[in-house]
Design an enzyme around this catalytic site. Structure first.
Site, short mmCIF file in Angstrom:
data_model
loop_
_atom_site.label_atom_id
_atom_site.label_comp_id
_atom_site.label_asym_id
_atom_site.label_seq_id
_atom_site.Cartn_x
_atom_site.Cartn_y
_atom_site.Cartn_z
N GLU A 76 44.42 26.69 40.34
CA GLU A 76 43.41 26.90 39.22
C GLU A 76 43.82 26.15 37.94
OE1 GLU A 76 42.51 30.91 39.05
OE2 GLU A 76 41.63 30.84 41.01
N GLU B 231 41.18 31.35 48.22
CA GLU B 231 41.13 32.67 47.69
C GLU B 231 39.83 33.04 47.74
OE1 GLU B 231 42.90 33.61 43.84
OE2 GLU B 231 44.62 32.13 44.35
C1 PNW Z 1 42.88 33.90 40.68
N1 PNW Z 1 39.18 34.56 35.42
O1 PNW Z 1 42.90 34.29 39.29
C2 PNW Z 1 44.14 33.69 40.76
O2 PNW Z 1 44.46 32.62 41.43
C3 PNW Z 1 44.99 34.79 41.52
O3 PNW Z 1 46.22 34.56 41.25
C4 PNW Z 1 44.50 36.31 41.04
O4 PNW Z 1 45.04 37.29 41.61
C5 PNW Z 1 42.93 36.30 41.57
O5 PNW Z 1 42.33 35.03 41.08
C6 PNW Z 1 42.24 37.24 41.13
O6 PNW Z 1 42.09 37.44 39.73
C7 PNW Z 1 41.93 34.37 38.24
O7 PNW Z 1 39.21 35.35 34.45
C8 PNW Z 1 42.15 35.29 37.17
O8 PNW Z 1 38.03 33.64 35.44
C9 PNW Z 1 41.01 35.30 36.20
C10 PNW Z 1 40.18 34.60 36.22
C11 PNW Z 1 39.80 33.43 37.32
C12 PNW Z 1 40.86 33.57 38.40
#
Ligand code: PNW
Length: 472
Positions: free
Chosen positions: A172, A373
């Protein structure tokens, strides 16, 4: 899925990969052991006000000491694949220089333990724990970081490449760049649109350099993982065929470009979308994009990993300025979705996953796709040794049906990894939200598979499942 259907059976293609994902800082703990250097997430979580309740990853799930038990648990759940990330500062405490034997030793043992259990390792090189020493030199706003990253990739391939075939460069990059350097909600907590755009470019450069390095060293499969989402108008959330005005369509296109094309066009076509260059032009310029960079970024890769949780809902927002996490989003309003939400407040829209997979397979036919994921946070409680997480089970079932539908519609989807194996450190949310299919008691470190995990084990065993509306 037609509205008439009330039950059905889905069977996935032969060799479909089933697994679960985690990330180093979210589960390992042992933050100061065996020579591990500090990462930007150690610094950030130690800064008051940055992470909810002052939580840190110092202990997390203590996976560093409990990895053997955790792999045994994965085996009980019949996982084919396990996606984990390497903590760069365990390998190089300051991000450069010779590799730490203790750090390498940990991942070496983890990989061997997985292979003995018949579980295929999927290694991610960067899931956000940048060595703090590199951040002190500019972090991802510095071009040098990309070159250091490729050296670290070479070290990891040198140690694990004889046993690991599946390599991911970055997890990401949008989140790293725009939450880390734009909105400042994530480490390192900087807030400058120009820095965020520079970070995005240098992350891509690091991806390309590392992909080249891995390929020439002999890596079998190279993947880039992005957080992507279909971008919808509010009306499209529940009615895919809803009419879209010209102004709303422009907002949708803008956000799709900033979220997904900003990363996949350079990586897969070797060019930035015009809108991204224009946004950089309005935010400090494009001088950081050098001749030859896009050729490096366009290094051939095999798979794109998709992390999908919810759609992005937008509409025309005349006169609005850019959101801090979205340089270039002037004139766009981010809107709520009319859908039930998880404990994160994220809307549950399974059809978004099929839309996304079908579109990405069409737009980027040169790569296969993998859901790296997908999952949901709910406020789970253990009762008599069980966790009745019906909400998560329904979420997974809905999204797997959507994934199956996407395959039927032609998407080249190779596998599905649930987020996450374990409840863990949810970044700025600390331990307040539980994403695991396995519950973790943070006082005792006891693991309890939730109902969703037991259901998922059967899905894997049957390479599919039957569903009906009243099924738990
Ligand atoms: C992903 N947003 O994170 C990550 O790859 C993981 O480590 C995380 O635990 C999971 O999704 C759940 O959140 C994100 O705010 C965190 O857009 C925040 C965002 C997107 C992805």
């Amino acid at each position: 899925i037609t509205t008439m259907e009330t039950r059905g059976t889905v069977v996935f293609p032969e060799n479909f990969v089933w697994g679960a994902a985690t990330a180093s800082y979210q589960i390992e703990g042992a933050a100061k052991e065996d020579g591990r250097g500090p990462s930007i997430w150690d610094t950030f979580s130690a800064t008051p006000g940055k992470v909810r309740d002052g939580d840190t990853g110092e202990v997390a799930c203590d996976h560093y000491h409990r990895y053997r038990d955790d792999v045994a648990l994965m085996k009980e759940l019949s996982l084919n694949a396990y996606r984990f990330s390497v903590a760069w500062p365990r390998i190089q405490a300051t991000g450069t220089g010779p590799a730490s034997p203790a750090g390498l030793g940990f991942y070496d043992r983890l990989v061997d333990t997985l292979l003995e259990a018949g579980i295929t390792p999927y290694v991610t090189l960067y899931h956000w724990d940048l060595p703090q020493a590199l951040e002190d030199l500019g972090g991802w706003t510095s071009r040098e970081t990309a070159y250091h990253f490729a050296e670290y990739a070479a070290i990891m391939y040198g140690r694990l490449g004889d046993r690991v075939s599946h390599w991911t460069t970055l997890n990401e990059p949008w989140v790293s760049a725009f939450l880390g350097y734009g909105s400042g909600v994530h480490a390192p907590g900087r807030t400058s649109p120009h820095d965020a755009l520079k970070a995005a470019h240098h992350l891509l450069l690091g991806h390309g350099l590392a992909a080249r390095t891995l390929r020439s060293a002999g890596a079998e499969e190279i993947m880039l993982v992005v957080n992507s989402a279909p971008v919808l108008t509010p009306a499209q959330v529940n009615d895919p065929d809803a009419a879209v005005s010209e102004a709303d369509a422009a907002a949708v296109h803008r956000i799709h470009t900033l979220l997904t094309r900003q990363f996949l066009d350079p990586a897969l076509f070797g060019s930035y979308p015009e809108e991204v260059l224009a946004a950089a032009g309005r935010n400090g310029g494009t001088a950081h994009i050098l001749d030859g960079d896009l050729e490096i970024i366009n290094a051939p890769i095999d798979l794109v990993g998709i992390n999908y949780y919810n759609p992005c809902v937008v509409e025309d927002g005349p006169g609005l300025g850019a959101d801090p996490a979205w340089p270039g989003s002037e004139g766009v309003r981010f809107a709520p979705a009319d859908a039930p939400v998880t404990a994160m407040g994220w809307p549950i829209v399974p059809s978004g996953l099929s839309r996304l997979l079908v579109r990405l397979s069409q737009d980027y036919p040169q790569v296969g796709l993998m859901v790296t994921e997908n999952g949901a946070a709910f406020d789970d409680v253990v009762e008599d040794g069980r966790v009745h997480d019906g909400g998560r089970l329904a979420y997974l079932e809905g999204h797997l049906r959507a994934a199956h539908e996407a395959i039927a519609a032609g998407a080249d989807l190779r596998g599905y990894l649930v987020w996450s194996l374990l409840d863990n450190f949810e970044w700025a949310e600390g331990y307040s939200h539980r994403f695991g299919v396995v519950h973790v008691d943070y006082t005792t470190q006891v693991r309890t598979p939730k109902d969703s995990a037991l259901w998922y084990r059967d899905v894997i065993g049957n390479n599919g499942f039957s569903w009906s509306p009243n099924k738990p």
